[in-house]
Design a protein around this motif. Sequence first.
Motif, mmCIF file in Angstrom:
data_model
loop_
_atom_site.group_PDB
_atom_site.id
_atom_site.type_symbol
_atom_site.label_atom_id
_atom_site.label_comp_id
_atom_site.label_asym_id
_atom_site.label_seq_id
_atom_site.Cartn_x
_atom_site.Cartn_y
_atom_site.Cartn_z
ATOM 1 N N PHE A 26 0.851 -1.183 0.000
ATOM 2 C CA PHE A 26 0.000 0.000 0.000
ATOM 3 C C PHE A 26 0.886 1.232 0.000
ATOM 4 N N SER A 27 0.278 2.386 -0.193
ATOM 5 C CA SER A 27 1.028 3.638 -0.206
ATOM 6 C C SER A 27 1.272 4.095 1.229
ATOM 7 N N PHE A 28 2.400 3.666 1.776
ATOM 8 C CA PHE A 28 2.706 3.918 3.185
ATOM 9 C C PHE A 28 2.616 5.399 3.532
ATOM 10 N N ARG A 29 3.091 6.259 2.643
ATOM 11 C CA ARG A 29 3.147 7.692 2.945
ATOM 12 C C ARG A 29 1.762 8.322 3.064
ATOM 13 N N SER A 30 0.745 7.596 2.658
ATOM 14 C CA SER A 30 -0.615 8.142 2.663
ATOM 15 C C SER A 30 -1.424 7.784 3.903
ATOM 16 N N TYR A 31 -0.843 7.032 4.811
ATOM 17 C CA TYR A 31 -1.573 6.547 5.972
ATOM 18 C C TYR A 31 -0.910 6.945 7.286
ATOM 19 N N ASP A 32 -1.745 7.373 8.244
ATOM 20 C CA ASP A 32 -1.289 7.480 9.616
ATOM 21 C C ASP A 32 -1.030 6.068 10.143
ATOM 22 N N MET A 33 -0.105 5.985 11.097
ATOM 23 C CA MET A 33 0.278 4.669 11.610
ATOM 24 C C MET A 33 0.295 4.668 13.131
ATOM 25 N N SER A 34 0.222 3.472 13.685
ATOM 26 C CA SER A 34 0.167 3.317 15.143
ATOM 27 C C SER A 34 1.077 2.201 15.611
ATOM 28 N N VAL A 47 -0.249 2.576 22.070
ATOM 29 C CA VAL A 47 1.015 3.171 22.506
ATOM 30 C C VAL A 47 1.248 4.543 21.878
ATOM 31 N N SER A 48 1.119 4.617 20.558
ATOM 32 C CA SER A 48 1.490 5.862 19.890
ATOM 33 C C SER A 48 0.937 5.914 18.474
ATOM 34 N N ASP A 49 0.684 7.135 17.999
ATOM 35 C CA ASP A 49 0.282 7.387 16.619
ATOM 36 C C ASP A 49 1.216 8.394 15.981
ATOM 37 N N ILE A 50 1.300 8.330 14.660
ATOM 38 C CA ILE A 50 2.033 9.327 13.899
ATOM 39 C C ILE A 50 1.271 9.607 12.609
ATOM 40 N N ASN A 51 1.243 10.870 12.203
ATOM 41 C CA ASN A 51 0.514 11.195 10.975
ATOM 42 C C ASN A 51 1.402 10.968 9.761
ATOM 43 N N THR A 52 0.836 11.185 8.585
ATOM 44 C CA THR A 52 1.555 10.882 7.349
ATOM 45 C C THR A 52 2.829 11.702 7.202
ATOM 46 N N GLY A 53 2.780 12.955 7.601
ATOM 47 C CA GLY A 53 3.934 13.822 7.461
ATOM 48 C C GLY A 53 4.923 13.763 8.603
ATOM 49 N N ALA A 54 4.622 12.943 9.589
ATOM 50 C CA ALA A 54 5.499 12.745 10.746
ATOM 51 C C ALA A 54 5.666 14.001 11.591
ATOM 52 N N ASP A 55 4.776 14.953 11.450
ATOM 53 C CA ASP A 55 4.891 16.168 12.265
ATOM 54 C C ASP A 55 3.884 16.223 13.394
ATOM 55 N N LEU A 98 -3.702 2.942 10.251
ATOM 56 C CA LEU A 98 -4.958 3.604 10.574
ATOM 57 C C LEU A 98 -5.749 3.830 9.295
ATOM 58 N N SER A 99 -7.002 3.439 9.313
ATOM 59 C CA SER A 99 -7.817 3.568 8.115
ATOM 60 C C SER A 99 -8.006 5.031 7.762
ATOM 61 N N ASP A 101 -10.701 6.386 6.721
ATOM 62 C CA ASP A 101 -12.058 6.849 6.959
ATOM 63 C C ASP A 101 -12.361 6.950 8.450
ATOM 64 N N ASP A 102 -11.323 7.143 9.260
ATOM 65 C CA ASP A 102 -11.477 7.355 10.706
ATOM 66 C C ASP A 102 -12.181 6.203 11.406
ATOM 67 N N GLU A 103 -11.957 5.001 10.915
ATOM 68 C CA GLU A 103 -12.573 3.841 11.559
ATOM 69 C C GLU A 103 -11.547 2.962 12.262
ATOM 70 N N GLY A 104 -10.469 3.581 12.707
ATOM 71 C CA GLY A 104 -9.504 2.868 13.517
ATOM 72 C C GLY A 104 -8.459 2.132 12.701
ATOM 73 N N MET A 105 -7.902 1.105 13.332
ATOM 74 C CA MET A 105 -6.808 0.360 12.717
ATOM 75 C C MET A 105 -7.377 -0.729 11.822
ATOM 76 N N ASP A 106 -6.918 -0.749 10.559
ATOM 77 C CA ASP A 106 -7.490 -1.726 9.662
ATOM 78 C C ASP A 106 -6.554 -2.876 9.305
ATOM 79 N N TYR A 107 -5.258 -2.706 9.507
ATOM 80 C CA TYR A 107 -4.308 -3.796 9.293
ATOM 81 C C TYR A 107 -3.267 -3.787 10.412
ATOM 82 N N TRP A 108 -2.901 -4.993 10.844
ATOM 83 C CA TRP A 108 -1.925 -5.170 11.916
ATOM 84 C C TRP A 108 -0.827 -6.110 11.438
#
Length: 118
Positions: A26-34, A47-55, A98-99, A101-108
């Motif tokens: 998938f396009s990693f740069r397009s997704y927030d991650m946890s 534990v932690s979240d980070i947005n796409t731009g890492a800021d 993180l999905s 569409d604001d529906e939480g974590m979709d892949y682990w």
Amino acid sequence: VQLVESGGGMVQPGGSLRLSCAASGFSFRSYDMSWVRQAPGKGPEWVSDINTGADITYYADSVKGRFTISRDNAKNTLYLQMNSLKLEDTALYYCARLSQDDEGMDYWGKGTLVTVSS
């Protein structure tokens, strides 16, 4: 979608580890991650979240000031730097997508084990 964690191991209290999560499919740069962890006999703990731009980053109170989440979008990799580790940090650590569409974590991923022991 594939998420593969690495970097876990056994460390003494006060020690450090850096976890990595290699993302593909998938396009990693397009997704927030946890990062999420699950201690033996307990439920999952965010534990932690980070947005796409890492800021923008967020941390659970239990790890704030000790853990640092980061990402390298060029390498499709998520990181968790863990310092001042405590016995209670012992857990299986998962990265999750993180999905959009604001529906939480979709892949682990399948997780990497961190054991803090003296």
